[in-house]
Design an enzyme around this catalytic site. Sequence first.
Site, PDB file in Angstrom:
ATOM      1  N   SER A   1    -125.987  49.429  -3.738  1.00 20.18           N
ATOM      2  CA  SER A   1    -124.754  48.625  -3.805  1.00 20.18           C
ATOM      3  C   SER A   1    -124.160  48.294  -2.444  1.00 20.18           C
ATOM      4  O   SER A   1    -123.215  47.505  -2.367  1.00 20.18           O
ATOM      5  CB  SER A   1    -123.712  49.343  -4.666  1.00 20.18           C
ATOM      6  OG  SER A   1    -124.109  49.369  -6.023  1.00 20.18           O
TER       7      SER A   1
ATOM      8  N   ASP B   1    -124.693  48.385 -16.299  1.00 19.38           N
ATOM      9  CA  ASP B   1    -123.725  48.669 -15.245  1.00 19.38           C
ATOM     10  C   ASP B   1    -123.582  50.181 -15.122  1.00 19.38           C
ATOM     11  O   ASP B   1    -123.846  50.924 -16.079  1.00 19.38           O
ATOM     12  CB  ASP B   1    -122.375  48.050 -15.605  1.00 19.38           C
ATOM     13  CG  ASP B   1    -121.415  48.038 -14.430  1.00 19.38           C
ATOM     14  OD1 ASP B   1    -121.288  46.980 -13.791  1.00 19.38           O
ATOM     15  OD2 ASP B   1    -120.802  49.085 -14.134  1.00 19.38           O
TER      16      ASP B   1
ATOM     17  N   HIS C   1    -116.138  46.644 -17.091  1.00 19.97           N
ATOM     18  CA  HIS C   1    -114.935  46.572 -16.254  1.00 19.97           C
ATOM     19  C   HIS C   1    -113.928  45.543 -16.751  1.00 19.97           C
ATOM     20  O   HIS C   1    -112.840  45.426 -16.175  1.00 19.97           O
ATOM     21  CB  HIS C   1    -115.331  46.224 -14.807  1.00 19.97           C
ATOM     22  CG  HIS C   1    -116.265  47.212 -14.194  1.00 19.97           C
ATOM     23  ND1 HIS C   1    -115.857  48.221 -13.356  1.00 19.97           N
ATOM     24  CD2 HIS C   1    -117.617  47.353 -14.297  1.00 19.97           C
ATOM     25  CE1 HIS C   1    -116.895  48.939 -12.953  1.00 19.97           C
ATOM     26  NE2 HIS C   1    -117.988  48.422 -13.509  1.00 19.97           N
TER      27      HIS C   1
END
Length: 627
Positions: free
Chosen positions: A330, A369, A375
């Site tokens: 990430s 995810d 989210h």
Amino acid sequence: MSRRHQNFRNYRKEKTLTQSRIIIAGLLVLLLAGVLMARLFYLQVVQYKLYQTKSDENRVMLVTVPPPRGLIYDRNGVVLADNRPIHSLTVTPERIKSLPWLKKTLSGMIDISQDEWDQFDEKLKEYRRPYQSITLKSQLTDAQWARIAVNLYKLDGVQVEAQLTRYYPYGKDKAFAHSIGYVGRITSKDLERVDKQAYQGALFIGKTGVEGYYESTLFGKAGIKKVEVNARGRIMEELSQVNPVPGKNIHLYMDARLQQYAYDLMGDYKGSVVAIDPNTGGILALVSKPGFDPNLFVRGISYKNYSTLRNSKDLPLFNRALRGGYPPASTIKPFMALAGLEYGFSSWTERYFARGYYQINPGGRRYRDWKRGGHGWINLQRAIIESVDTYFYQLANKMGVTPIHDFLSRFGFGKSTILDLDGASVGLLPSKEWKRAKYNQPWYPGDSVNIGIGQGFMVATPIQMATAVSAIAARGHYYYPRMARTIGGKPATFQGDSGGVHNIILKDQSNWEKIATAMSKVITDPKGTGRRLQGTDYTIAGKTGTGQVFSLQDGEEYEADKLVKRLHDHGLFIAFAPVEKPKIAIFAIFENGGGAALPADLTKKIFDAYIDGKYPKRYDYLKGKNQ
């Protein structure tokens, strides 16, 4: 006539005969003397120069004088590579009568290992100047020196010489081995790339790191000494000398305290830390753990010690900072965000509903995810703050690999940009062409999706990641990373590549500030993945990353407590501080660290030390005169 009258001697005739013989003998002597004088004239006058030269060769030797090697300092004047005097046992092969006898005799006087004899035998086969001595054993103890000295009268061709050897004052701490590098004994392969005559008498040559890259600068220029020797090869008198030119000293950007502190903060984990000054590209710390003591290599490492290092499962000889290939995970997301903005595939205001998974096609594979429940509604900034995988899945799928490849290459991915260290890996920035050539397969949308979160085919090195985040910190000024700050008292300069800097120009230059703001909120936002770094008196911009060591099947869960340590995820973190006027940018990776917590905590301590001077007292020994 009586018999007595018949034997009467003719004295006149005998006298004449005797005189003739004397004359002939005299003429013969004169002739021989003339021949001798003519030969003497020929040798002493006509052939004077030839025999004078041969005579000199028997009594006069030309000895190469190695120059003192330049020293290496950190940015504050701490000596990281020094010279120290030693006494070495040397042998001039042309002066010895029997090598087997000499080996037996010397081995009976002092301890000479088989490795030392093997190295001596190898040097005998290499090019050298006639009558140039060869070092057999260096760093003699006082007892060994005395034992040899009292027996020198019967050891033709053997001498004890004072020499300078390389010494790494902090070698036992192991933190500097992969950055400063080391010198080692000269091999025939080394002689192929240098002036053979200049290195006659030299004990070592730069092999890796700064020592290897700047070998010609640190070595200097050899001198020549003409000496008179006796029949045993002992130096009786120095006739003349051309003094050597010492190598140039090099001052680095590196901070020795920071380097050692970062190395120690990694504890028992393997990995790397690279810290860079965003304003210059100067490397403040280049850590690869585990390391080793470079002093082992200076005089030729023993087979036992080398085998221990080479066969270690922890790979201490492997330079992870330059050659370690890791999925950026990430930590690639800020760069992906900039790519999406640059090519019009994303905007700061566009909203996206982030579920717990992403599908390229309805009913197809689910790319999950890290947050299983998703989210909810987010924008680009929030996607960076919370590290939303699904946002970057869909962004990468929309862009495709070609824009991703072209944009990331501007940040140095897929190439080596370090200016003054050799051996750096280029990593892997994949493309359609690469996959076709490598696997004879087309590029699939799923390949792009994986790259969107820094997984899949993409591989980056710690030095690449640190340099890339440094470019964000400098708002697009990409400084090629470099070690040397000054050489011989003058600023280090680099040829080509615009002197080691280029500007990354965005269509909207305001995106530099916006991406820095988003990365700072990774720390300050209550939902930021780097919120554990809150509470400093300076601002930090960062991005966490968790790199998978192996792939999970669709629907399979990652359960660290059921896996062996080597299968745990890597922990990664990129950051710079202070956000407004950055002084330091960093990349840290803990192999099998399980997540970003460890490298994030390390980064905060490094920032506290470098920005606020909050070093533990035990590192005061590395404070330089400029601190």
